[in-house]
Motif scaffolding. Sequence first.
Motif, mmCIF file in Angstrom:
data_model
loop_
_atom_site.group_PDB
_atom_site.id
_atom_site.type_symbol
_atom_site.label_atom_id
_atom_site.label_comp_id
_atom_site.label_asym_id
_atom_site.label_seq_id
_atom_site.Cartn_x
_atom_site.Cartn_y
_atom_site.Cartn_z
ATOM 1 N N VAL A 23 0.832 -1.211 0.000
ATOM 2 C CA VAL A 23 0.000 0.000 0.000
ATOM 3 C C VAL A 23 0.864 1.257 0.000
ATOM 4 C CG1 VAL A 23 -1.677 1.340 1.318
ATOM 5 C CG2 VAL A 23 -1.963 -1.129 1.091
ATOM 6 N N SER A 24 1.962 1.266 0.760
ATOM 7 C CA SER A 24 2.814 2.460 0.811
ATOM 8 C C SER A 24 3.457 2.734 -0.542
ATOM 9 C CB SER A 24 3.892 2.288 1.888
ATOM 10 O OG SER A 24 4.727 1.178 1.601
ATOM 11 N N THR A 25 3.797 1.670 -1.270
ATOM 12 C CA THR A 25 4.370 1.848 -2.613
ATOM 13 C C THR A 25 3.337 2.437 -3.559
ATOM 14 O OG1 THR A 25 5.846 -0.029 -2.272
ATOM 15 C CG2 THR A 25 5.474 0.666 -4.542
ATOM 16 N N LEU A 37 10.432 8.229 -6.334
ATOM 17 C CA LEU A 37 11.005 7.230 -5.429
ATOM 18 C C LEU A 37 10.653 5.810 -5.851
ATOM 19 C CD1 LEU A 37 10.193 8.986 -2.016
ATOM 20 C CD2 LEU A 37 12.337 9.064 -3.314
ATOM 21 N N VAL A 38 9.789 5.709 -6.865
ATOM 22 C CA VAL A 38 9.319 4.396 -7.331
ATOM 23 C C VAL A 38 9.922 4.134 -8.708
ATOM 24 C CG1 VAL A 38 7.278 3.025 -7.876
ATOM 25 C CG2 VAL A 38 7.186 4.723 -6.044
ATOM 26 N N SER A 39 10.268 2.885 -8.986
ATOM 27 C CA SER A 39 10.844 2.554 -10.293
ATOM 28 C C SER A 39 9.825 2.835 -11.389
ATOM 29 C CB SER A 39 11.246 1.083 -10.333
ATOM 30 O OG SER A 39 10.103 0.246 -10.366
ATOM 31 N N PRO A 40 10.302 3.190 -12.577
ATOM 32 C CA PRO A 40 9.375 3.477 -13.685
ATOM 33 C C PRO A 40 8.419 2.315 -13.967
ATOM 34 C CG PRO A 40 11.585 4.221 -14.230
ATOM 35 C CD PRO A 40 11.702 3.461 -12.954
ATOM 36 N N TYR A 41 8.916 1.085 -13.871
ATOM 37 C CA TYR A 41 8.057 -0.074 -14.147
ATOM 38 C C TYR A 41 6.922 -0.159 -13.125
ATOM 39 C CZ TYR A 41 6.520 -4.922 -14.419
ATOM 40 O OH TYR A 41 5.765 -6.055 -14.520
ATOM 41 N N THR A 42 7.273 -0.020 -11.840
ATOM 42 C CA THR A 42 6.255 -0.091 -10.791
ATOM 43 C C THR A 42 5.299 1.083 -10.886
ATOM 44 O OG1 THR A 42 7.793 -1.257 -9.335
ATOM 45 C CG2 THR A 42 5.893 -0.195 -8.302
ATOM 46 N N LEU A 43 5.833 2.254 -11.182
ATOM 47 C CA LEU A 43 4.994 3.443 -11.321
ATOM 48 C C LEU A 43 3.932 3.234 -12.398
ATOM 49 C CD1 LEU A 43 4.499 6.467 -10.615
ATOM 50 C CD2 LEU A 43 6.125 7.039 -12.437
ATOM 51 N N ALA A 44 4.362 2.730 -13.550
ATOM 52 C CA ALA A 44 3.412 2.505 -14.645
ATOM 53 C C ALA A 44 2.376 1.460 -14.250
ATOM 54 C CB ALA A 44 4.169 2.068 -15.896
#
Length: 385
Positions: A23-25, A37-44
């Motif tokens: 949830v925090s991510t 602060l989040v990787s581009p892959y995770t962000l997308a």
Amino acid sequence: MVVISNRRSPRLKDVADAAGVHVSTASRALNDETATLVSPYTLARVREAANGLGYRVNGMARALKMRRSMSIGMVVPDITNPFFPPAVRGAEDVLERRGFSLLLSSTDNDPVKARRQVTAMLEGQVDGLILAMARRDDPLVDELRAGGTPFVLMNRTIDRGGVSAVVPDDYNGTLQAVEHLYALGHRRIGFVGGPLFTSNGARRLASFEAAIERLGLPVGGAVEASAFNDASGAVAAARLFDEHPQTRAVVAGNDLLALGVIDVAAERGLSCPRDLSVVGFNDMLLASRLQPPLTTIHVPEYDVGARAADLLLSLVENLGRRPETVLISGELMVRGSTAPPPPALDNGSVGAEAETPAAVRPASAATPRRRPRARLDKVVNGVAD
């Protein structure tokens, strides 16, 4: 697959589950200020899941957590003045990128209304204020200085300083205008300025007077319009021409005042620029498409608003930051409303340039003996500011 009941809206946990993250991510990925602060892959992946579920960030919950309303108040003196819409857009774009909403009001140049609007915004817990209606001696600004809400003055400032402000370089802009007319051969130059209770009205007049003295020109007429609009400019121009008929060129305190000057000249049978040259200030939208196209000092209005918003947000983040003033440079835009004066005529009235005085010397020459200040006649029957 995550299935959401129709009985409730999707929550942050639903987005996290759909994206397969904590949830925090998910929270960091959906916040523009922490998304890096989040990787581009995770962000997308998180944002795709949020869009698929129809998830919307709970702005109120975020504001409560941050102890902010995420809103900024902006007060302008006259939203119909062409200077302000681009400035408002500049501020709004900066604020929107940072997650803030803009609350806008226009005072109609009424200080009582300004106080009422600012009070309402403060009661609504705005995080800061951008104020474009300040007067040189402004009790409201003094009260805000004693309060805890950060604010930035825009376009105008106060005499005593000690506040953050983003303003055009009024002095150098007006100096450019006078020097341009001088270079064309004009020696009888008048001034139609804005209200002297405003910083830009006072500073543009001071620059005009200093330029006239430095160039060794005859003392010209200077008239104070009661507001920065074309109607007040027309009233002021009529008085200028009546009392100083040798005026062959006019520096105006803004583009709307310049339009008033040109209108009055036309009513008196004077063609711009054949009989009278006029320079404005601001370079409002469509100034280049007027007939004649207006020579003016270009002020990047959008940038003024954007810089004011940037400065305010830095104060919101750091309440202890020292006040600063940002000067926005202006650039002379030479167009069709200025031209060399026609040959001198015997009567020396408007439409006839007087002989260049022997005492006139270029700016690089020795400083002339001090001349009396240009007389300033206040127009009292114009539109009140």
